[in-house]
Design an enzyme around this catalytic site. Structure first.
Site, PDB file in Angstrom:
ATOM      1  N   PRO A 188      74.735  93.163  19.447  1.00  0.00           N
ATOM      2  CA  PRO A 188      74.625  92.314  20.629  1.00  0.00           C
ATOM      3  C   PRO A 188      75.391  91.007  20.440  1.00  0.00           C
ATOM      4  O   PRO A 188      75.061  90.201  19.586  1.00  0.00           O
ATOM      5  CB  PRO A 188      73.122  92.061  20.742  1.00  0.00           C
ATOM      6  CG  PRO A 188      72.481  93.135  19.921  1.00  0.00           C
ATOM      7  CD  PRO A 188      73.443  93.396  18.813  1.00  0.00           C
ATOM      8  N   GLU A 189      76.455  90.824  21.207  1.00  0.00           N
ATOM      9  CA  GLU A 189      77.214  89.570  21.183  1.00  0.00           C
ATOM     10  C   GLU A 189      77.240  89.022  22.596  1.00  0.00           C
ATOM     11  O   GLU A 189      76.544  89.526  23.480  1.00  0.00           O
ATOM     12  CB  GLU A 189      78.602  89.806  20.594  1.00  0.00           C
ATOM     13  CG  GLU A 189      78.520  90.414  19.193  1.00  0.00           C
ATOM     14  CD  GLU A 189      79.779  90.274  18.357  1.00  0.00           C
ATOM     15  OE1 GLU A 189      80.656  89.459  18.702  1.00  0.00           O
ATOM     16  OE2 GLU A 189      79.890  90.982  17.336  1.00  0.00           O
ATOM     17  N   LYS A 233      74.146  83.850  23.233  1.00  0.00           N
ATOM     18  CA  LYS A 233      73.414  85.079  22.912  1.00  0.00           C
ATOM     19  C   LYS A 233      71.951  85.007  23.336  1.00  0.00           C
ATOM     20  O   LYS A 233      71.141  85.852  22.957  1.00  0.00           O
ATOM     21  CB  LYS A 233      73.511  85.356  21.419  1.00  0.00           C
ATOM     22  CG  LYS A 233      74.949  85.542  20.929  1.00  0.00           C
ATOM     23  CD  LYS A 233      74.937  85.879  19.464  1.00  0.00           C
ATOM     24  CE  LYS A 233      76.351  85.897  18.919  1.00  0.00           C
ATOM     25  NZ  LYS A 233      76.360  86.243  17.486  1.00  0.00           N
ATOM     26  N   ASN A 264      79.611  88.985  14.808  1.00  0.00           N
ATOM     27  CA  ASN A 264      80.350  89.477  13.651  1.00  0.00           C
ATOM     28  C   ASN A 264      81.522  90.388  14.015  1.00  0.00           C
ATOM     29  O   ASN A 264      82.532  90.419  13.330  1.00  0.00           O
ATOM     30  CB  ASN A 264      79.396  90.212  12.711  1.00  0.00           C
ATOM     31  CG  ASN A 264      79.713  89.945  11.262  1.00  0.00           C
ATOM     32  OD1 ASN A 264      80.184  88.862  10.916  1.00  0.00           O
ATOM     33  ND2 ASN A 264      79.468  90.920  10.418  1.00  0.00           N
ATOM     34  N   ARG A 284      77.366  87.491   6.088  1.00  0.00           N
ATOM     35  CA  ARG A 284      77.649  88.464   7.121  1.00  0.00           C
ATOM     36  C   ARG A 284      78.855  89.272   6.693  1.00  0.00           C
ATOM     37  O   ARG A 284      79.826  88.724   6.167  1.00  0.00           O
ATOM     38  CB  ARG A 284      77.938  87.766   8.462  1.00  0.00           C
ATOM     39  CG  ARG A 284      76.791  86.912   8.980  1.00  0.00           C
ATOM     40  CD  ARG A 284      75.547  87.736   9.272  1.00  0.00           C
ATOM     41  NE  ARG A 284      75.812  88.800  10.212  1.00  0.00           N
ATOM     42  CZ  ARG A 284      75.837  88.645  11.536  1.00  0.00           C
ATOM     43  NH1 ARG A 284      75.591  87.447  12.059  1.00  0.00           N
ATOM     44  NH2 ARG A 284      76.079  89.666  12.330  1.00  0.00           N
TER      45      ARG A 284
END
Length: 289
Positions: free
Chosen positions: A2-3, A51, A165, A250
Site C-alpha cells: 500500500p503506497e 498513506k 518502498n 527497508r
C-alpha cells in the site's frame, strides 16, 4: 504494497460506498473504540492524505486509519460474502443500506475530532496526489538534510507524502541514482518530486502498478522484487540490501551497473519482498507513515 496511489484509490472506493446515507452498522473492533457506535451518523467524505485515510463523520468526527504493510479496506454489497480474510483479522465494519466497508488487519484505527486531524497528518510533507501539491516545498524538504541517502529521504513522509518502498527503488533506478547517494550529490534533484508525482498520478486508478510502461504480468516494474534477475536495461543481475537505521531497514533493489555510486555489498538472489500487484495500498516522523 500500500503506497500513496493505493490509498488514493481506496479512499475513492470508500467515499463512493459510504458517503451520503446514514450508517446502519458500526463495529470498531479495537479495544480503545469498543464502546464507540457511529450508527445513524452520515459519512460526509473519505479523504486520502499520503498513506493515511480520513473518514469524516457528521458531528465533527474523523475515523483515522492506516494500512501500513498489509492492511486493507474492502467494500461489499449488502448480503455479499466477505472475502478479505478470516474474521479475527477484521478491525472495522461500516455499513450503509446497500454497501459494507470492512477493514482488515488495520494497524492504526482511531477516532478523533475532525478539528484535530493535524495531530495525525500535520507532520506530513506535500501530498503527491493531493490538491495542494507543492513541488518546490517537497524539494526544499528533500534537500534540508544534504548528507542523507536519497532512498531514505524519499521514504520520509515528512519530505513528500505517498512514496513507499516500491516507488523508492523504482525512482532511483529510473534516474540512475544509487539509493545510498547523498541527496547533495543528486544531479538536478528537482527530478525526484517531478517523477514521483508523474508515477503516482499514472498509477492511481490502476489495480496493478506499472513503472515500465509495459502492463504485462512480470514486465510492470524495473527492479522491485527482481533481485538476481537481469536488469531490463543492461542485463546485469539485480541486487538487494536493507537500507535504513538498524532494526528499521527497508529492502532496496538496484542495478549495480546502471546505478553507480555508494552501495552496500550486493546480495543477488530471490527477492525478499512480494512484487507489486493488485491490492488495496509508520509512525509520525518516521520513514514510511
Amino acid at each position: 504494497m500500500p503506497e500513496g496511489d493505493t490509498v488514493w484509490r481506496t479512499a475513492r472506493e470508500l467515499d463512493r460506498a459510504l458517503t451520503g446515507g446514514p450508517l446502519v452498522r458500526s463495529d470498531l473492533r479495537v479495544p480503545a473504540l469498543a464502546t464507540v457506535d457511529l450508527t445513524g451518523r452520515r459519512v460526509t467524505e473519505v479523504l486520502p492524505r499520503g498513506k493515511h485515510l480520513l473518514t469524516r463523520v457528521e458531528g465533527g468526527f474523523t475515523l483515522h486509519s492506516h494500512l501500513r504493510m498489509d492492511g486493507a479496506w474492502r467494500v461489499y454489497a449488502t448480503g455479499e460474502r466477505w472475502r478479505g480474510g478470516p474474521g479475527h483479522q477484521i478491525r472495522a465494519v461500516l455499513a450503509t443500506a446497500d454497501r459494507t466497508a470492512v477493514g482488515y488487519r488495520l494497524p492504526v484505527l482511531e477516532l478523533l475530532r475532525t478539528a484535530d486531524e493535524h495531530t495525525v497528518v500535520g507532520h506530513l510533507g506535500p501530498d503527491l496526489l493531493g490538491p495542494g501539491w507543492d513541488a518546490e516545498e517537497a524539494l526544499r524538504r528533500l534537500l534540508a538534510d544534504p548528507g542523507r541517502p536519497v532512498g531514505e529521504a524519499l521514504l520520509d513522509q515528512r519530505n513528500l507524502a505517498g512514496i513507499g518502498n516500491v516507488y523508492k527503488s523504482e525512482l532511483c533506478f529510473m534516474l540512475r541514482l544509487s539509493p545510498w547517494l547523498p541527496v547533495r550529490d543528486v544531479p538536478a534533484p528537482e527530478r525526484l518530486p517531478a517523477l514521483a508525482r508523474k508515477l503516482l498520478e499514472a498509477n492511481k486508478a490502476r489495480t496493478a502498478r506499472v513503472t515500465t510502461g509495459d502492463p504485462r504480468h512480470d514486465h510492470r516494474v524495473w527492479v522491485y522484487g527482481r533481485a538476481g534477475r537481469p536488469c531490463r536495461r543492461c542485463g546485469t543481475p539485480l541486487c538487494t540490501a536493507g537500507q535504513g537505521d538498524p532494526g528499521l531497514e527497508r529492502v532496496t533493489y538496484w542495478c549495480p551497473a546502471c546505478q553507480p555510486g555508494p552501495v552496500p555489498a550486493c546480495r543477488p538472489g530471490p527477492a525478499r519482498a512480494s512484487p507489486p500487484g493488485p491490492g488495496p495500498a509508520g509512525t509520525p516522523g518516521g520513514g514510511d507513515d
